[in-house]
Design a protein around this motif. Structure first.
Motif, PDB file in Angstrom:
ATOM      1  N   ILE A  63      12.959  14.212   5.689  1.00 33.58           N
ATOM      2  CA  ILE A  63      12.693  13.779   4.318  1.00 33.58           C
ATOM      3  C   ILE A  63      14.024  13.407   3.671  1.00 33.58           C
ATOM      4  N   ILE A  64      14.073  12.224   3.081  1.00 30.15           N
ATOM      5  CA  ILE A  64      15.209  11.822   2.257  1.00 30.15           C
ATOM      6  C   ILE A  64      14.706  11.819   0.826  1.00 30.15           C
ATOM      7  N   ALA A  65      15.362  12.610  -0.026  1.00 34.41           N
ATOM      8  CA  ALA A  65      14.921  12.743  -1.415  1.00 34.41           C
ATOM      9  C   ALA A  65      16.067  12.375  -2.351  1.00 34.41           C
ATOM     10  N   GLY A  66      15.837  11.364  -3.169  1.00 35.27           N
ATOM     11  CA  GLY A  66      16.835  10.930  -4.138  1.00 35.27           C
ATOM     12  C   GLY A  66      16.434  11.335  -5.533  1.00 35.27           C
ATOM     13  N   ALA A  67      17.417  11.764  -6.309  1.00 32.85           N
ATOM     14  CA  ALA A  67      17.118  12.186  -7.676  1.00 32.85           C
ATOM     15  C   ALA A  67      18.369  12.097  -8.533  1.00 32.85           C
ATOM     16  N   GLY A  68      18.167  11.758  -9.789  1.00 31.13           N
ATOM     17  CA  GLY A  68      19.266  11.706 -10.745  1.00 31.13           C
ATOM     18  C   GLY A  68      19.092  12.772 -11.805  1.00 31.13           C
ATOM     19  N   GLY A  69      20.075  12.877 -12.684  1.00 29.79           N
ATOM     20  CA  GLY A  69      20.012  13.856 -13.763  1.00 29.79           C
ATOM     21  C   GLY A  69      19.962  15.269 -13.219  1.00 29.79           C
ATOM     22  N   ALA A  70      18.953  16.036 -13.616  1.00 23.72           N
ATOM     23  CA  ALA A  70      18.818  17.430 -13.192  1.00 23.72           C
ATOM     24  C   ALA A  70      18.604  17.543 -11.684  1.00 23.72           C
ATOM     25  N   ALA A  71      18.045  16.515 -11.069  1.00 21.95           N
ATOM     26  CA  ALA A  71      17.969  16.357  -9.612  1.00 21.95           C
ATOM     27  C   ALA A  71      17.343  17.539  -8.877  1.00 21.95           C
ATOM     28  N   HIS A  72      16.191  17.975  -9.312  1.00 21.15           N
ATOM     29  CA  HIS A  72      15.516  19.093  -8.657  1.00 21.15           C
ATOM     30  C   HIS A  72      14.709  18.700  -7.427  1.00 21.15           C
ATOM     31  N   LEU A  73      14.386  17.435  -7.273  1.00 23.76           N
ATOM     32  CA  LEU A  73      13.484  17.005  -6.208  1.00 23.76           C
ATOM     33  C   LEU A  73      13.925  17.432  -4.801  1.00 23.76           C
ATOM     34  N   PRO A  74      15.145  17.141  -4.361  1.00 27.70           N
ATOM     35  CA  PRO A  74      15.508  17.525  -2.992  1.00 27.70           C
ATOM     36  C   PRO A  74      15.408  19.029  -2.746  1.00 27.70           C
ATOM     37  N   GLY A  75      15.904  19.830  -3.645  1.00 22.94           N
ATOM     38  CA  GLY A  75      15.862  21.280  -3.463  1.00 22.94           C
ATOM     39  C   GLY A  75      14.466  21.844  -3.486  1.00 22.94           C
ATOM     40  N   MET A  76      13.638  21.341  -4.374  1.00 23.79           N
ATOM     41  CA  MET A  76      12.257  21.818  -4.431  1.00 23.79           C
ATOM     42  C   MET A  76      11.496  21.442  -3.160  1.00 23.79           C
ATOM     43  N   VAL A  77      11.701  20.222  -2.671  1.00 18.97           N
ATOM     44  CA  VAL A  77      11.047  19.827  -1.423  1.00 18.97           C
ATOM     45  C   VAL A  77      11.542  20.711  -0.281  1.00 18.97           C
ATOM     46  N   ALA A  78      12.840  20.981  -0.247  1.00 13.98           N
ATOM     47  CA  ALA A  78      13.398  21.841   0.807  1.00 13.98           C
ATOM     48  C   ALA A  78      12.832  23.254   0.735  1.00 13.98           C
ATOM     49  N   SER A  79      12.508  23.716  -0.464  1.00 11.89           N
ATOM     50  CA  SER A  79      11.945  25.063  -0.595  1.00 11.89           C
ATOM     51  C   SER A  79      10.511  25.137  -0.078  1.00 11.89           C
ATOM     52  N   LEU A  80       9.846  24.001  -0.017  1.00 11.26           N
ATOM     53  CA  LEU A  80       8.440  23.954   0.380  1.00 11.26           C
ATOM     54  C   LEU A  80       8.212  23.518   1.822  1.00 11.26           C
ATOM     55  N   SER A  81       9.164  22.792   2.393  1.00  6.61           N
ATOM     56  CA  SER A  81       8.954  22.165   3.691  1.00  6.61           C
ATOM     57  C   SER A  81       9.853  22.766   4.772  1.00  6.61           C
ATOM     58  N   PRO A  82       9.352  22.855   6.002  1.00  5.15           N
ATOM     59  CA  PRO A  82      10.191  23.290   7.117  1.00  5.15           C
ATOM     60  C   PRO A  82      11.047  22.152   7.702  1.00  5.15           C
ATOM     61  N   LEU A  83      10.883  20.947   7.182  1.00  2.95           N
ATOM     62  CA  LEU A  83      11.610  19.788   7.703  1.00  2.95           C
ATOM     63  C   LEU A  83      13.027  19.709   7.140  1.00  2.95           C
ATOM     64  N   PRO A  84      13.931  19.027   7.858  1.00  8.27           N
ATOM     65  CA  PRO A  84      15.251  18.784   7.275  1.00  8.27           C
ATOM     66  C   PRO A  84      15.126  17.837   6.083  1.00  8.27           C
ATOM     67  N   VAL A  85      15.845  18.176   5.014  1.00  7.98           N
ATOM     68  CA  VAL A  85      15.846  17.368   3.798  1.00  7.98           C
ATOM     69  C   VAL A  85      17.265  16.875   3.552  1.00  7.98           C
ATOM     70  N   ILE A  86      17.369  15.589   3.317  1.00  9.66           N
ATOM     71  CA  ILE A  86      18.648  14.980   2.974  1.00  9.66           C
ATOM     72  C   ILE A  86      18.564  14.561   1.519  1.00  9.66           C
ATOM     73  N   GLY A  87      19.455  15.090   0.699  1.00  6.93           N
ATOM     74  CA  GLY A  87      19.454  14.783  -0.724  1.00  6.93           C
ATOM     75  C   GLY A  87      20.415  13.661  -1.061  1.00  6.93           C
ATOM     76  N   VAL A  88      19.952  12.749  -1.896  1.00 13.34           N
ATOM     77  CA  VAL A  88      20.784  11.649  -2.379  1.00 13.34           C
ATOM     78  C   VAL A  88      20.933  11.803  -3.887  1.00 13.34           C
ATOM     79  N   PRO A  89      22.108  12.225  -4.354  1.00 12.92           N
ATOM     80  CA  PRO A  89      22.323  12.269  -5.797  1.00 12.92           C
ATOM     81  C   PRO A  89      22.415  10.835  -6.340  1.00 12.92           C
ATOM     82  N   VAL A  90      21.665  10.562  -7.385  1.00 13.36           N
ATOM     83  CA  VAL A  90      21.613   9.220  -7.960  1.00 13.36           C
ATOM     84  C   VAL A  90      22.233   9.260  -9.355  1.00 13.36           C
TER      85      VAL A  90
END
Length: 162
Positions: free
Chosen positions: A60-87
């Motif tokens: 999963i590649i998750a991009g988010a700006g501002g408070a940017a909770h999306l990547p971390g929240m997805v990582a907390s829910l999924s067993p898959l590797p998550v790559i966060g993109v700060p926007v």
């Protein structure tokens, strides 16, 4: 065949995240793109995160700006590797809030974090993860990196000719 999810908090993130989509397409990796807002669609976030591995995703590649909770929240829910993109977004503090929100994850909930607006590297990293198990993708990564090397060598030669 491996499949990568590229998700973002808002359509305004798409110009940055398009680089991940494009690089993955160049490696012939299937990509699904969606808007999943941690703050505006939390139910969708929870469903996506809990089911991503069952829906055939590998990374999963998750991009988010501002408070940017999306990547971390997805990582907390999924067993898959998550790559966060700060926007760097319009409501961002020069992008640092996004970088730190994604980078500073608590122990046990890792998010691989790339540079601010670094979606291209997120796509390459996702391909490298997939390439560990898929020799066709690995061969394409090797060729891609060889192309980077050749570009630098050609650039150096061009400078010497001037």
């Amino acid at each position: 065949m491996s499949k990568v999810a590229v998700i973002m908090g808002s359509t305004s993130d798409l110009p940055v995240m398009q680089e991940a989509i494009d690089i993955l397409a160049g490696f012939d990796i299937e990509v699904e793109v969606d808007i999943v807002s941690a703050h505006r669609t939390p139910e969708k976030l929870f469903e996506f995160g809990k089911l991503a591995h069952k829906n055939g995703f590998t990374v999963i590649i998750a991009g988010a700006g501002g408070a940017a909770h999306l990547p971390g929240m997805v990582a907390s829910l999924s067993p898959l590797p998550v790559i966060g993109v700060p926007v760097k977004s319009s409501n961002s503090i020069d992008g640092w809030d996004s970088v730190l929100s994604i980078l500073q994850m608590p122990g046990g909930v890792p998010v691989a974090t790339v540079a601010l607006n670094g979606a291209k590297n997120a796509g390459i990293l996702a391909a490298q993860i997939i390439g560990c198990q898929d020799s066709c993708v690995m061969d394409k990564i090797i060729l891609y990196k060889e192309g980077l090397k050749e570009k630098v060598i050609k650039g150096a030669e061009d400078i010497k000719k001037k």
